[in-house]
Design an enzyme around this catalytic site. Structure first.
Site, PDB file in Angstrom:
ATOM      1  N   GLY A   8       0.838  -1.213   0.000  1.00  0.00           N
ATOM      2  CA  GLY A   8       0.000   0.000   0.000  1.00  0.00           C
ATOM      3  C   GLY A   8       0.863   1.248   0.000  1.00  0.00           C
ATOM      4  N   GLY A  11      -0.513   4.914  -0.949  1.00  0.00           N
ATOM      5  CA  GLY A  11      -1.635   5.498  -0.202  1.00  0.00           C
ATOM      6  C   GLY A  11      -1.192   6.657   0.677  1.00  0.00           C
ATOM      7  CD  GLN A  12      -3.711  10.240   5.142  1.00  0.00           C
ATOM      8  OE1 GLN A  12      -4.204   9.273   5.727  1.00  0.00           O
ATOM      9  NE2 GLN A  12      -3.812  11.462   5.604  1.00  0.00           N
ATOM     10  CB  ILE A  34      -3.022  -2.793  -6.264  1.00  0.00           C
ATOM     11  CG1 ILE A  34      -3.582  -1.439  -5.805  1.00  0.00           C
ATOM     12  CG2 ILE A  34      -2.990  -3.787  -5.137  1.00  0.00           C
ATOM     13  CD1 ILE A  34      -5.054  -1.472  -5.462  1.00  0.00           C
ATOM     14  CB  ILE A  54      -2.926  -7.098   0.660  1.00  0.00           C
ATOM     15  CG1 ILE A  54      -2.609  -7.683   2.034  1.00  0.00           C
ATOM     16  CG2 ILE A  54      -4.400  -6.719   0.544  1.00  0.00           C
ATOM     17  CD1 ILE A  54      -2.577  -6.696   3.142  1.00  0.00           C
ATOM     18  CE1 TYR A 142     -10.219   1.664   8.647  1.00  0.00           C
ATOM     19  CE2 TYR A 142     -10.889   2.811  10.629  1.00  0.00           C
ATOM     20  CZ  TYR A 142      -9.937   2.540   9.664  1.00  0.00           C
ATOM     21  OH  TYR A 142      -8.710   3.153   9.737  1.00  0.00           O
ATOM     22  CE  LYS A 146      -7.549  -0.497  10.243  1.00  0.00           C
ATOM     23  NZ  LYS A 146      -6.299  -0.897   9.554  1.00  0.00           N
TER      24      LYS A 146
HETATM   25  C1  AKB Z   1     -10.711   7.135   9.213  1.00  0.00           C
HETATM   26  O1  AKB Z   1     -11.245   8.222   9.453  1.00  0.00           O
HETATM   27  O2  AKB Z   1     -11.306   6.171   8.729  1.00  0.00           O
HETATM   28  C2  AKB Z   1      -9.257   6.960   9.588  1.00  0.00           C
HETATM   29  C3  AKB Z   1      -9.091   6.460  10.982  1.00  0.00           C
HETATM   30  C4  AKB Z   1      -9.220   7.364  12.120  1.00  0.00           C
HETATM   31  O3  AKB Z   1      -8.850   5.309  11.176  1.00  0.00           O
HETATM   32  N1  AKB Z   1      -8.557   8.191   9.406  1.00  0.00           N
END
Ligand code: AKB
Length: 316
Positions: A8, A11-12, A34, A54, A142, A146
């Site tokens: 990655g 990316g940012q 990628i 990945i 998300y 995580k």
């Molecule tokens: C998001 O906003 O999704 C990310 C984070 C805080 O994980 N920057």
């Protein structure tokens, strides 16, 4: 010497982290990317790069073998708002992808850094100074990936001895590569609007506090935790880290110190607002400070000054 694969890398975080690692280490610092997100400019010219999707374990294994990689930075992920729109893809990248990385790391004896997030916490976690070890009950995909990623990474450490380490990133603010699809992105976009002289339409409501961090501190955290002596580690996956916490009104008023006619209006995005409401106001990062010496350098004001200066230098 260190041989590092950054998955990655365009990316940012990856675009800046890869360059920083190349400035620090003399080995192969491989920019994994990628198709469709090829490295460009300095990132392309300054070191090796390789296609590493990945979700393709073979590509990871071949690149690790070819460049004798000892450390993998696994930065492939969908950010929170996009992950809500594409939950299946978020799981595929975040979990199936992580599993591929950990399996290669187990076989080839690599250390692995996988960023976690303030998104591991949910509405029933303590809101202020959220402790290191507390309820992690997110309701977003998300957050689910995580938390699961933290557990899986710890499992690979205890079961197989894979040297997995991680930090829970707050919103990362940078003038280099824009983020895409995060809940905290407004705190980057606001600087672009301010420097361009535009009225900023803020998708997050006044009074919504979230933890944020300037990218140079975020990069340092990712590097310092991998260099830390693990003898003092009580935790691994993942450490709370913090630098500053503000709401949109506070960052806007800080920007007005330097751009007095800056204007902001609220145009709240319900999806991002709901995610932000479920996240902590601020994290307690005592364990990171005690176990590996974490300390941020930038506060809101020093970040604002630097962001405005650097965006102006870029001709924004
Ligand atoms: C998001 O906003 O999704 C990310 C984070 C805080 O994980 N920057």
């Amino acid at each position: 010497m260190k041989n590092v694969l950054v998955i990655g890398s365009t990316g940012q975080i990856g675009s800046e982290l890869t360059m920083k690692l190349r400035s620090l280490y003399s080995g192969n610092i491989v920019a994994g990317y990628i198709a469709g997100a090829e490295p460009k400019g300095e990132l392309k010219e300054s070191g090796p790069s390789a296609i590493v999707d990945i979700t393709n374990a073979q590509q990871i294994a071949e690149t690790v073998a070819k460049y004798e990689i000892d450390t993998i930075y696994n930065l492939a992920a969908l950010l929170s708002a996009v992950a809500e729109a594409k939950p299946q893809l978020a799981w595929k990248i975040g979990m199936d992808g992580l599993f591929n990385v950990l399996e290669v790391a187990r076989e080839k004896e690599c250390a692995v850094f996988t960023p976690s997030s303030i998104g591991v916490f949910g509405s029933n976690s303590p809101k202020d100074k959220t402790p290191q070890d507390t309820i992690r009950n997110p309701k977003t995909m998300y957050g689910v990936t995580k938390v699961s990623g933290e557990l899986l990474s710890d499992y690979y450490f205890t079961r197989f001895g894979v040297d997995t380490r991680s930090v829970r990133f707050p919103g990362l603010i940078s003038y280099v590569t824009p983020p895409g699809g995060g809940t905290t992105d407004y705190a980057v976009d606001i600087y672009y609007s301010a420097v361009k002289g535009e009225t900023f339409k803020c998708p997050i409501s006044e009074g919504t506090f979230m933890d944020m961090m300037y990218m140079p501190d975020g990069l340092r955290a990712a590097i310092e935790i991998m260099e830390a002596d693990p003898a003092k580690f009580v935790h691994r996956n993942s450490f709370n880290i913090a630098a500053m916490s503000f709401d949109p009104a506070i960052i806007a008023s800080n920007i007005r110190k330097y751009i007095p006619d800056f204007k902001m209006e609220y145009e709240v995005d319900p999806l991002r607002q709901a995610i932000a409401d479920s996240w902590p106001n601020s994290l307690d990062d005592t364990c990171a400070r005690q176990e590996w010496g974490w300390k941020p350098e930038y506060d809101l004001d020093s970040m604002t000054r630097d962001m405005i200066e650097k965006l102006r230098e870029k001709g924004i």
